[in-house]
Design a protein around this motif. Sequence first.
Motif, short mmCIF file in Angstrom:
data_model
loop_
_atom_site.label_atom_id
_atom_site.label_comp_id
_atom_site.label_asym_id
_atom_site.label_seq_id
_atom_site.Cartn_x
_atom_site.Cartn_y
_atom_site.Cartn_z
N LEU A 299 0.81 -1.22 0.00
CA LEU A 299 0.00 0.00 0.00
C LEU A 299 0.85 1.27 0.00
N GLY A 300 2.16 1.11 0.05
CA GLY A 300 3.04 2.27 0.03
C GLY A 300 3.07 3.03 1.34
N GLU A 301 2.77 2.36 2.43
CA GLU A 301 2.76 3.00 3.75
C GLU A 301 4.06 2.64 4.49
N PRO A 302 4.39 3.39 5.55
CA PRO A 302 5.60 3.03 6.32
C PRO A 302 5.39 1.71 7.06
N ALA A 303 6.49 0.99 7.21
CA ALA A 303 6.43 -0.31 7.88
C ALA A 303 6.15 -0.12 9.38
N PRO A 304 5.39 -1.04 9.98
CA PRO A 304 5.14 -0.95 11.43
C PRO A 304 6.39 -1.30 12.22
N PRO A 305 6.48 -0.82 13.46
CA PRO A 305 7.66 -1.17 14.27
C PRO A 305 7.66 -2.66 14.60
N ALA A 306 8.83 -3.19 14.82
CA ALA A 306 8.98 -4.60 15.16
C ALA A 306 8.34 -4.88 16.52
N PRO A 307 7.84 -6.10 16.75
CA PRO A 307 7.24 -6.43 18.04
C PRO A 307 8.24 -6.25 19.17
N GLY A 308 7.80 -5.63 20.25
CA GLY A 308 8.65 -5.45 21.42
C GLY A 308 9.51 -4.20 21.38
N HIS B 276 8.73 -1.02 21.63
CA HIS B 276 8.37 0.03 22.58
C HIS B 276 7.89 -0.52 23.92
N ASP B 277 8.22 -1.77 24.23
CA ASP B 277 7.73 -2.38 25.47
C ASP B 277 8.23 -1.67 26.72
N ARG B 278 9.52 -1.38 26.77
CA ARG B 278 10.07 -0.72 27.96
C ARG B 278 9.45 0.65 28.18
N ARG C 291 7.23 1.78 31.43
CA ARG C 291 7.66 2.95 32.19
C ARG C 291 6.52 3.98 32.27
N GLU C 292 5.83 4.21 31.16
CA GLU C 292 4.72 5.16 31.16
C GLU C 292 3.59 4.70 32.08
N LEU C 293 3.31 3.40 32.10
CA LEU C 293 2.26 2.89 32.98
C LEU C 293 2.63 3.08 34.45
#
Length: 71
Positions: free
Chosen positions: A17-26, A28-30, A34-36
């Motif tokens: 679809l010509g969109e940016p690739a999603p981030p890899a799993p894990g 942004h876990d840290r 931390r935000e929670l």
Amino acid sequence: MSITQQHLLDTYRARTLGEPAPPAPGTHDRQAVRELSDERRSRADRHGLRDALMRWRWRRRPTRPAPAAGP
């Protein structure tokens, strides 16, 4: 379907679809954890619960048994 398979499928769809690739799993876990924890602390501070919880924890600490008297 595993997380890896879902990520590969999402990457394929994004590429077609010509969109940016999603981030890899894990990725942004840290940051999410931390935000929670920061949110829980700020909520406790706002409602005055943090001090109450610390007092409650302090009172519930196990005490050491008194040494037995010798003969």
